[in-house]
Design a protein around this motif. Structure first.
Motif, PDB file in Angstrom:
ATOM      1  N   ILE A   1     -13.386   1.152  -4.116  1.00 39.82           N
ATOM      2  CA  ILE A   1     -12.215   1.852  -3.593  1.00 39.82           C
ATOM      3  C   ILE A   1     -11.187   0.782  -3.240  1.00 39.82           C
ATOM      4  CG2 ILE A   1     -11.373   3.513  -1.890  1.00 39.82           C
ATOM      5  CD1 ILE A   1     -13.766   4.526  -3.720  1.00 39.82           C
ATOM      6  N   VAL A   2     -10.095   0.733  -3.997  1.00 39.11           N
ATOM      7  CA  VAL A   2      -9.111  -0.330  -3.836  1.00 39.11           C
ATOM      8  C   VAL A   2      -7.854   0.218  -3.169  1.00 39.11           C
ATOM      9  CG1 VAL A   2      -7.776  -2.126  -5.022  1.00 39.11           C
ATOM     10  CG2 VAL A   2      -9.986  -1.389  -5.956  1.00 39.11           C
ATOM     11  N   GLY A   3      -7.601  -0.259  -1.973  1.00 37.99           N
ATOM     12  CA  GLY A   3      -6.375   0.106  -1.267  1.00 37.99           C
ATOM     13  C   GLY A   3      -5.304  -0.905  -1.596  1.00 37.99           C
ATOM     14  N   LEU A   4      -4.184  -0.441  -2.136  1.00 38.72           N
ATOM     15  CA  LEU A   4      -3.118  -1.380  -2.495  1.00 38.72           C
ATOM     16  C   LEU A   4      -2.216  -1.651  -1.297  1.00 38.72           C
ATOM     17  CD1 LEU A   4      -2.043  -0.289  -6.096  1.00 38.72           C
ATOM     18  CD2 LEU A   4      -3.855  -1.861  -5.369  1.00 38.72           C
ATOM     19  N   GLY A   5      -1.771  -2.894  -1.210  1.00 38.40           N
ATOM     20  CA  GLY A   5      -0.890  -3.313  -0.129  1.00 38.40           C
ATOM     21  C   GLY A   5      -0.531  -4.771  -0.287  1.00 38.40           C
TER      22      GLY A   5
ATOM     23  N   GLY B   1      -2.354   1.995   1.150  1.00 37.73           N
ATOM     24  CA  GLY B   1      -3.689   1.741   0.583  1.00 37.73           C
ATOM     25  C   GLY B   1      -4.555   0.930   1.531  1.00 37.73           C
ATOM     26  N   PHE B   2      -3.976  -0.137   2.107  1.00 46.43           N
ATOM     27  CA  PHE B   2      -4.698  -0.944   3.094  1.00 46.43           C
ATOM     28  C   PHE B   2      -5.061  -0.081   4.298  1.00 46.43           C
ATOM     29  CE2 PHE B   2      -3.276  -5.648   2.326  1.00 46.43           C
ATOM     30  CZ  PHE B   2      -3.742  -5.599   1.030  1.00 46.43           C
ATOM     31  N   LYS B   3      -4.074   0.716   4.769  1.00 51.15           N
ATOM     32  CA  LYS B   3      -4.300   1.571   5.948  1.00 51.15           C
ATOM     33  C   LYS B   3      -5.459   2.543   5.704  1.00 51.15           C
ATOM     34  CE  LYS B   3      -0.826   2.229   9.388  1.00 51.15           C
ATOM     35  NZ  LYS B   3      -1.155   0.987  10.048  1.00 51.15           N
ATOM     36  N   ALA B   4      -5.523   3.092   4.491  1.00 52.91           N
ATOM     37  CA  ALA B   4      -6.567   4.071   4.156  1.00 52.91           C
ATOM     38  C   ALA B   4      -7.953   3.441   4.187  1.00 52.91           C
ATOM     39  CB  ALA B   4      -6.291   4.696   2.787  1.00 52.91           C
ATOM     40  N   VAL B   5      -8.112   2.272   3.559  1.00 52.91           N
ATOM     41  CA  VAL B   5      -9.443   1.654   3.555  1.00 52.91           C
ATOM     42  C   VAL B   5      -9.784   1.097   4.938  1.00 52.91           C
ATOM     43  CG1 VAL B   5      -9.641   1.296   1.064  1.00 52.91           C
ATOM     44  CG2 VAL B   5      -8.608  -0.495   2.475  1.00 52.91           C
ATOM     45  N   ASP B   6      -8.783   0.637   5.696  1.00 48.79           N
ATOM     46  CA  ASP B   6      -9.023   0.218   7.089  1.00 48.79           C
ATOM     47  C   ASP B   6      -9.575   1.394   7.894  1.00 48.79           C
ATOM     48  OD1 ASP B   6      -8.200  -2.441   6.866  1.00 48.79           O
ATOM     49  OD2 ASP B   6      -6.140  -2.029   7.535  1.00 48.79           O
TER      50      ASP B   6
ATOM     51  N   GLN C   1     -13.215   1.614   9.743  1.00 50.30           N
ATOM     52  CA  GLN C   1     -13.296   1.875  11.185  1.00 50.30           C
ATOM     53  C   GLN C   1     -14.162   3.102  11.476  1.00 50.30           C
ATOM     54  OE1 GLN C   1      -9.147   2.084  12.206  1.00 50.30           O
ATOM     55  NE2 GLN C   1      -8.955  -0.134  12.447  1.00 50.30           N
ATOM     56  N   GLU C   2     -13.981   4.152  10.677  1.00 49.59           N
ATOM     57  CA  GLU C   2     -14.798   5.367  10.826  1.00 49.59           C
ATOM     58  C   GLU C   2     -16.290   5.053  10.750  1.00 49.59           C
ATOM     59  OE1 GLU C   2     -13.129   9.523   8.929  1.00 49.59           O
ATOM     60  OE2 GLU C   2     -13.772   7.975   7.538  1.00 49.59           O
TER      61      GLU C   2
END
Length: 188
Positions: free
Chosen positions: A6-10, A24-29, A33-34
């Motif tokens: 799963i690649v979050g772009l940023g 993208g970064f926020k989503a994988v972060d 965290q979850e």
């Protein structure tokens, strides 16, 4: 266990942390965290691993800057032996209203430099992606400032719930496949 990338772009760096382009970064972060997992600095990025039932999701934040995102993607696909259909790219999209999600199996880069590079590296426009709407609420000639601008207060408040939906969509992609995820999350 089956693996998914799963690649979050940023873009890396403090200047970009809260910008629309870094969704993208926020989503994988959010997903890490979850799951109470941390990112580790690795070759060409930062990586966290989460388990969802019997699947392993490798969450990647490339450190190559947006325009060379494909470099990190290609390296980790080869290293972890992950097929293209088990990759999901999370990116921002100006053509969708704020917070709207659209999963697709293929498509154009839509002028997005990260997707453009990924398409070049994979030599294909056929790879799963999740587009997160950032809207197009900018004046003519202001696109770059808008995309690299920070979220409004209203958007910041709404983001947590929207990121939760993204997380659910990514998990559905891994557990039930792209078509099911598209049916259950597109336009939401």
């Amino acid at each position: 266990m089956k693996k998914y990338l799963i690649v979050g772009l940023g873009n890396i760096g403090a200047d970009y942390v809260n910008t629309r382009h870094n969704i993208g970064f926020k989503a994988v972060d959010f997903m890490a965290q979850e799951a109470n997992e941390n990112f580790e600095t690795v070759k060409l990025g930062a990586l966290a691993q989460i388990k969802v039932k019997n699947k392993v999701l490798l969450l990647l934040k490339p450190n190559t800057y947006m325009n060379l995102s494909g470099k990190a993607l290609q390296f980790w696909m080869e290293k972890e032996k992950i097929a293209k259909e088990n990759v999901l790219i999370i990116t921002d999209d100006l053509n969708l209203p704020f917070g709207t999600i659209r999963l697709k199996a293929k498509g154009s880069d839509g002028g997005h430099n990260g997707l453009k590079h990924i398409q070049q590296v994979l030599n294909s426009a056929e790879y799963p992606r999740l587009r997160f709407g950032i809207s197009d609420a900018f004046k003519k000639g202001q696109q770059v400032d808008y995309v690299l601008g920070e979220w409004s207060n209203e958007e910041t408040i709404a983001l947590k719930e929207r990121l939760s939906v993204v997380s659910q969509a990514v998990k559905e992609f891994a557990l039930a496949g792209l078509n099911n995820a598209m049916n259950n999350f597109n336009g939401k």
